[in-house]
Motif scaffolding. Structure first.
Motif, short mmCIF file in Angstrom:
data_model
loop_
_atom_site.label_atom_id
_atom_site.label_comp_id
_atom_site.label_asym_id
_atom_site.label_seq_id
_atom_site.Cartn_x
_atom_site.Cartn_y
_atom_site.Cartn_z
N GLU A 191 4.89 -4.46 -10.82
CA GLU A 191 3.75 -3.58 -10.61
C GLU A 191 3.30 -3.52 -9.15
OE1 GLU A 191 -0.92 -3.05 -11.96
OE2 GLU A 191 0.12 -4.95 -12.27
N THR A 192 3.06 -4.67 -8.54
CA THR A 192 2.43 -4.70 -7.22
C THR A 192 3.47 -4.83 -6.11
OG1 THR A 192 2.24 -7.12 -7.14
CG2 THR A 192 0.49 -5.91 -8.30
N PRO A 193 3.09 -4.51 -4.88
CA PRO A 193 4.02 -4.74 -3.77
C PRO A 193 4.52 -6.17 -3.68
CG PRO A 193 2.21 -3.34 -3.05
CD PRO A 193 1.87 -3.81 -4.44
N TYR A 194 3.65 -7.14 -3.95
CA TYR A 194 4.10 -8.53 -3.87
C TYR A 194 5.12 -8.84 -4.96
CZ TYR A 194 0.85 -9.88 -0.19
OH TYR A 194 0.22 -10.00 1.02
N GLN A 195 4.94 -8.27 -6.15
CA GLN A 195 5.93 -8.49 -7.20
C GLN A 195 7.26 -7.85 -6.83
OE1 GLN A 195 3.32 -6.91 -10.33
NE2 GLN A 195 3.69 -8.78 -11.49
N LYS A 196 7.22 -6.66 -6.26
CA LYS A 196 8.45 -6.02 -5.83
C LYS A 196 9.11 -6.80 -4.70
CE LYS A 196 7.52 -1.20 -7.18
NZ LYS A 196 6.21 -1.26 -7.84
N LEU A 197 8.31 -7.36 -3.80
CA LEU A 197 8.86 -8.20 -2.74
C LEU A 197 9.56 -9.42 -3.31
CD1 LEU A 197 6.16 -8.24 0.09
CD2 LEU A 197 8.48 -7.35 0.27
N GLY A 198 8.97 -10.02 -4.34
CA GLY A 198 9.61 -11.17 -4.97
C GLY A 198 10.96 -10.81 -5.56
N PHE A 199 11.04 -9.65 -6.18
CA PHE A 199 12.29 -9.15 -6.75
C PHE A 199 13.33 -8.94 -5.64
CE2 PHE A 199 14.65 -5.22 -8.14
CZ PHE A 199 15.42 -5.84 -9.12
N ASP A 233 -8.12 12.36 -1.08
CA ASP A 233 -7.69 11.03 -0.67
C ASP A 233 -8.87 10.08 -0.54
OD1 ASP A 233 -8.92 12.04 1.55
OD2 ASP A 233 -7.24 11.71 2.92
N GLU A 234 -9.99 10.42 -1.19
CA GLU A 234 -11.14 9.52 -1.17
C GLU A 234 -10.81 8.23 -1.90
OE1 GLU A 234 -11.88 12.05 -4.89
OE2 GLU A 234 -10.76 12.12 -3.00
N ILE A 235 -11.51 7.18 -1.54
CA ILE A 235 -11.28 5.88 -2.16
C ILE A 235 -12.18 5.75 -3.38
CG2 ILE A 235 -11.35 3.39 -1.83
CD1 ILE A 235 -10.97 3.93 1.16
N LEU A 236 -11.58 5.79 -4.53
CA LEU A 236 -12.32 5.58 -5.77
C LEU A 236 -11.33 5.20 -6.86
CD1 LEU A 236 -11.81 8.20 -7.82
CD2 LEU A 236 -13.46 9.28 -6.32
N ILE A 237 -11.88 4.73 -7.98
CA ILE A 237 -11.08 4.36 -9.13
C ILE A 237 -11.47 5.29 -10.28
CG2 ILE A 237 -10.42 2.50 -10.69
CD1 ILE A 237 -11.58 0.53 -8.60
N VAL A 281 -0.16 3.29 -3.72
CA VAL A 281 -1.20 3.09 -2.72
C VAL A 281 -0.58 3.20 -1.34
CG1 VAL A 281 -2.83 1.68 -4.05
CG2 VAL A 281 -0.86 0.60 -2.98
N PRO A 282 -1.34 3.64 -0.33
CA PRO A 282 -0.78 3.85 1.01
C PRO A 282 -0.75 2.56 1.83
CG PRO A 282 -3.06 4.56 0.98
CD PRO A 282 -2.73 4.14 -0.43
N GLY A 298 -6.97 -3.77 -2.94
CA GLY A 298 -7.42 -4.07 -4.29
C GLY A 298 -6.98 -3.06 -5.32
N LEU A 299 -6.52 -1.88 -4.86
CA LEU A 299 -6.06 -0.84 -5.77
C LEU A 299 -4.57 -0.97 -6.09
CD1 LEU A 299 -7.84 2.27 -4.17
CD2 LEU A 299 -8.72 0.71 -5.92
N GLU A 300 -3.91 -2.01 -5.57
CA GLU A 300 -2.47 -2.15 -5.76
C GLU A 300 -2.10 -2.57 -7.18
OE1 GLU A 300 -0.98 -3.25 -1.23
OE2 GLU A 300 -1.48 -4.88 -2.62
N SER A 301 -3.05 -3.12 -7.93
CA SER A 301 -2.76 -3.55 -9.30
C SER A 301 -3.78 -2.98 -10.26
CB SER A 301 -2.75 -5.07 -9.40
OG SER A 301 -4.06 -5.59 -9.24
N VAL A 302 -3.37 -2.76 -11.49
CA VAL A 302 -4.31 -2.33 -12.53
C VAL A 302 -5.36 -3.41 -12.74
CG1 VAL A 302 -4.54 -1.78 -14.98
CG2 VAL A 302 -2.68 -0.79 -13.66
N SER A 303 -4.98 -4.66 -12.73
CA SER A 303 -5.96 -5.73 -12.94
C SER A 303 -7.01 -5.73 -11.85
CB SER A 303 -5.25 -7.10 -12.99
OG SER A 303 -4.61 -7.39 -11.76
#
Length: 961
Positions: A879-887, A54-58, A547-548, A412-417
């Motif tokens: 993709e992102t939580p904000y996009q799902k919230l918009g939906f 569960d380390e933080i890395l990409i 992402v958690p 910042g890990l919530e989106s591929v971009s």
């Protein structure tokens, strides 16, 4: 604190983790390998990082092509999309004296076609594929990026390679001149014509020595842009745009072997460019304080102090960031306590923005009326001294900053971009994409002693640039007479007239053939669940297990429509009061706890609702929700807080009147929907109504409207439904009243064809609004069809309106048209901010495009383009939580079933050109539309008289003069 990226954004907000330890990469809890595997010829593998726990890395793999191109791949098949970023290590800091703005100018030129890509085809191909694209330039790098459905990856690589290796032959004098005008319009819109817009330009001139590459802004000087010629631009490209000065980062749903093969095919024949050395840091030291000032079209004066410190990634950057947070970040800061809380300033904050060649430690404040800039400067200096006398940093200071760094990394890990951008930045500035652990470690290891040390080394008894910006005619309000004067820049003689040294690329295939799209990816609409709290709150949720994190919006029917006309701004002021003290805790204590959790709880207002927004790492959700519930159910509503926030809201309204764009939109809304409807006004109300509000009004508004029975909650979390419901159990105790919104009053009859003009003396640009009332929201009815109809007219970047006014004429930085509707009202509007001397012809061009579309409709090619673009964009819609919230918000607001997306797709597939053209004829009648212009009457109004039979002059409150 938002410093996740290497180059901080500075003062972007002006007016408006369990961590890895500090070890070598191959010692952390990730798997790193540099073993060779089967690769296309010309590639070598540099390193690979994979996640083990569960380390933080990409996770990524880094390669290098034999022409020097760095390639980083980040597979992520969670959504059917890819994000492509190509970053060139060149920004405005690489420019020569007298050639400022070249890096940014060149960014614009790179969208104008290349040898095998026609003019505007770059935008057309990506938009038609359902993608989005852009570019950006700062002092140290320029990047170009696209997010597209995964089946479009090969085409993106073809596009990017063509403009890297086959660009110069397509550059024409006409394109050059057009984009020069566009950049000048951008400067006018974002700098010259914006309140406080010239602040950083003037400060940087005084802070850095003449000739220092940070002494000018990325946008550049107009005279330098005017001096440039096409040959200068080509030389800039040849010097800096080689593959060995670029990083190509690709993330998303990709096949690594196929991607590398495509990279080799399209980029392999591009020759290496000149070698590029790392920029050299030179310490900036001021021998004395430099006081500077300027008059501006602003409502409030501004005090701005800046100290030169270190540079990005310097060992002392992290402790300086902690110092910045202590001094001026949020309600726990010294500047907030000493300036804002006591009512002396409307806003006060600190910043520490960093680039490769310098960082700037800034303190800024805007005084409330009756307080001077000189007083604020003294308070700022006293606050610095207070930091030392109180003993420096405390434990909570360090916890807050470290929690902020870790939470920002995870968000910042919530989106591929976001992940691709981070990898590209780390590679560009540190030559190591795997620097996320080091970034966390350098903040985790900051000590109290470090923070005191950097204060004493870089701030205490050091000199700064101190700037005063005052309203025009109030020069006596500056802090001190100027002790430093702007110099006449020394522009070197143009001596390099040598011929261009071209380096043509090679190909073993036909580059003029556009690569085909792959098979359309399958798109899965998010699964949703419904629930209800014991006290009646409707819940709509979706799981996002990438992402958690957890994001929540609680929508309370307590928006503008609940305000009486004599109390406009009451909903917004009540929401602001909800951010203050509760009956159990001070605002400062709540802010401290939230920052230590890396969480946020905010209140905002729109026409219908007050929304409580909650964002948290899931491990801290219960603690965050406890604070949110305390804010929601036990507001203290103190008179001192009310008086301070009331003043801030009034000053914000005054300042908004200086913004031509905001004024144009506000006037348009009142004319279209009538002065007798509260939602037609800005959400903050009017100066007069806000001034008349009392604390009792706030208490009464809260008592009447802040209740659960009509509230709705949407949530996106990595937790499943049962765990979310358990966490939300505390809302069951919320009690209170709810009231339905009153009916809207009748709308006024529009005087179609009338021009309403608002004078903004000296404005370099005019803001234009053309439109009328239109359809209410309907997900699958005429409103949806009208949106499809407008797409080619004004909804896409390469729409008729934008291509005409921006790309062909060079009148504006951007122009568009759109339909907007909710369940009670709707409108159609075309708009742009244009260069002042083009106002009349801009209106003519708007009219020509709108009437031409209404009369002749769209073409077969436009119909196909629209269907492809809108039909494929769902690949990046969830993709992102904000996009799902918009939906979720769309579903719960309009009582939809999630199958409405399938119905829209069926409509899109079946709709005919004739059907959409009939809607254009129905809804785009110019004689039904009004026009609003905010601009300089002395230079603009006379040219508009031949275009209108009826002209009405208004003030900024939409009142007839």
């Amino acid at each position: 604190m938002k410093k996740r990226f290497i180059i901080a954004t500075g003062m972007a907000a002006l007016l408006s983790l369990s961590a890895c330890d500090s070890k070598k990469p191959d010692e952390v809890g990730s798997s790193i390998s540099s073993k060779a595997s089967a690769l296309p010829d010309g590639f070598k593998k540099i390193s690979s990082v994979s996640k083990q726990g569960d380390e933080i890395l990409i996770p990524f793999t880094k390669y290098e092509l034999d022409n020097g191109l760095t390639v980083i791949l980040h597979p992520d098949n969670s959504d059917p999309l890819v994000h492509v970023d190509i970053t060139y290590h060149v920004g405005s800091a690489r420019e020569e004296v007298g050639k400022s703005g070249f890096a940014h100018f060149f960014e614009h030129m790179m969208f104008q076609g290349s040898e095998n890509v026609a003019d505007e085809q770059h935008f057309g191909l990506i938009t038609e594929s359902g993608g989005t694209l852009n570019g950006s330039t700062n002092t140290d790098r320029t990047n170009y990026y696209e997010t597209v459905p995964s089946n479009q990856l090969e085409r993106m690589l073809w596009l990017e390679a063509d403009r890297m290796g086959f660009f110069l032959d397509a550059v024409t004098e006409e394109k050059f001149e057009n984009q020069r005008e566009t950049v000048k319009n951008e400067r006018g819109q974002n700098y010259d014509n914006r309140p406080y817009g010239l602040l950083r330009e003037r400060v940087n001139e005084a802070l850095f020595p003449e000739g220092h590459p940070y002494s000018w802004l990325t946008i550049g000087y107009i005279e330098d842009l005017n001096r440039a010629d096409l040959n200068d631009l080509k030389k800039f490209f040849l010097r800096w745009y080689g593959p060995n000065n670029a990083t190509l980062t690709i993330g998303g749903d990709l096949n690594e072997a196929q991607t590398l093969a495509w990279v080799k095919k399209y980029f392999g024949g591009i020759p290496r460019g000149p070698e590029v050395a790392a920029p050299e840091y030179t310490e900036v030291v001021l021998k004395e304080d430099r006081y500077i000032s300027m008059e501006d079209n602003v409502g409030l004066p501004l005090m701005y102090m800046t100290y030169p410190t270190v540079h990005a990634n310097h060992a002392d950057e992290a402790p300086l960031d902690v110092l910045m947070s202590i001094l001026g970040s949020g309600k726990t800061s010294l500047l907030y306590k000493n300036m804002v809380k006591n009512g002396k300033a409307v806003q006060a904050q600190a910043g520490h923005s960093c680039g490769e060649l310098s960082c700037q430690f800034t303190l800024l404040a805007l005084p409330t009326p009756g307080n001077s800039l000189a007083e604020l400067e003294q308070i700022a200096r006293d606050s610095l001294a207070e930091f030392e006398t109180r003993g420096g940093a405390n434990d909570d200071d360090l916890i807050r900053v470290k929690a902020g760094i870790v939470s920002d990394m995870i968000y910042g890990l919530e989106s591929v971009s976001g992940k691709v951008s981070q990898l590209a930045a780390y590679q560009t500035y540190r030559d190591d994409p795997n620097a996320i652990g080091d970034d966390i470690a350098r903040y985790e290891t900051v000590t109290k002693e470090d923070v005191m040390r950097v204060y004493q080394k870089y701030i205490k008894n050091k000199h700064a640039v101190i700037m005063s910006i005052v309203p025009k005619g109030q020069v006596d309000a500056i802090i001190k007479p100027d002790t430093w004067q702007r110099y006449t820049r020394t522009i070197p003689e143009k001596t390099d007239e040598s011929a261009l040294q071209l380096r043509p690329g090679t190909s073993d295939f036909d580059r003029s053939v556009i690569p085909p799209s792959g098979k359309n990816p399958s798109i899965k609409i998010p699964d949703i669940y419904k629930a209800k709290t014991e006290n009646g709150i409707a819940i709509l949720g979706a799981v996002n297990d990438e992402v958690p994190t957890t994001t929540i919006r609680l929508k309370i029917p307590a928006g503008q429509t609940h305000e009486p006309l004599d109390k406009l701004g009451l909903a917004a002021l009540t929401a602001a009061m909800m951010e203050e003290a509760t009956q159990k805790s001070s605002a400062e204590a709540l802010s401290n706890e939230l920052q230590k959790l890396g969480s946020s709880v905010d209140f905002s207002v729109n026409d219908e609702h007050t929304t409580m927004s909650v964002r948290s790492l899931t491990k801290n959700l219960d603690s965050t929700l406890a604070i949110a519930l305390e804010k929601l159910t036990f507001p203290k509503f103190e008179q001192d807080d009310f008086a301070r926030l009331q003043k801030q809201q009034i000053e914000g309204l005054k300042n908004a009147k200086k913004n031509a764009s905001a004024t144009a939109t506000a006037v348009f809304n009142q004319l279209v929907f009538g002065a007798n409807n509260s939602f037609a006004y800005p959400s903050n109300g009017t100066i007069d109504t806000v001034a008349s509000l009392t604390l009792e009004d706030v208490k009464a508004f809260y008592k009447a409207n802040y209740g659960p029975s009509l509230a709705e909650l949407i949530v996106v979390s990595n937790l499943d439904e049962s765990h979310v419901k358990a966490s939300l159990k505390g809302l069951d105790q919320w009690q209170g009243n709810s009231s339905p919104a009153p009916s809207l009053n009748g709308f006024p009859e529009l005087a179609g064809g009338t021009l309403y003009f608002v004078d903004k003396p000296g404005a370099a640009q005019s803001e234009i609004r053309i439109g009328k009332r239109a359809l209410q929201y309907d997900a699958t009815g005429e409103y949806y069809l009208a949106d499809l109809m407008n797409y080619n007219l004004g909804g896409a970047f390469n729409s008729r309106i934008n291509l005409n006014l921006r790309e062909d004429k060079g009148y504006t930085y951007g122009a568009r048209s759109f339909f907007f509707g909710d369940n009670k009202h709707g409108f159609y509007r075309a708009q742009a901010g244009v260069r002042s001397d083009t106002t009349a012809d801009s209106i003519v061009q708007f009219r020509n495009e709108i009437s031409g579309f209404a009369d002749a409709g769209m073409t077969d090619d436009e119909l196909r383009f629209m269907k492809n673009a809108i039909g494929q964009r769902d690949a990046r819609a969830y993709e992102t939580p904000y996009q799902k919230l918009g939906f979720l918000s769309e579903i719960i607001s309009y009582d939809l079933d999630k199958s409405f997306v399938d119905k829209q797709n069926a409509i899109l597939s079946d709709v005919s050109k004739d059907e959409l053209n009939a809607l254009a004829k129905k809804h785009l009648q110019l004689d039904e539309m009004i026009t609003v212009v905010v601009g300089d009457k002395a230079t603009v109004l006379e040219s508009l008289k031949p275009l209108f039979n009826n002209i009405v002059e208004l003030d900024s409150d939409a009142k007839v003069l």
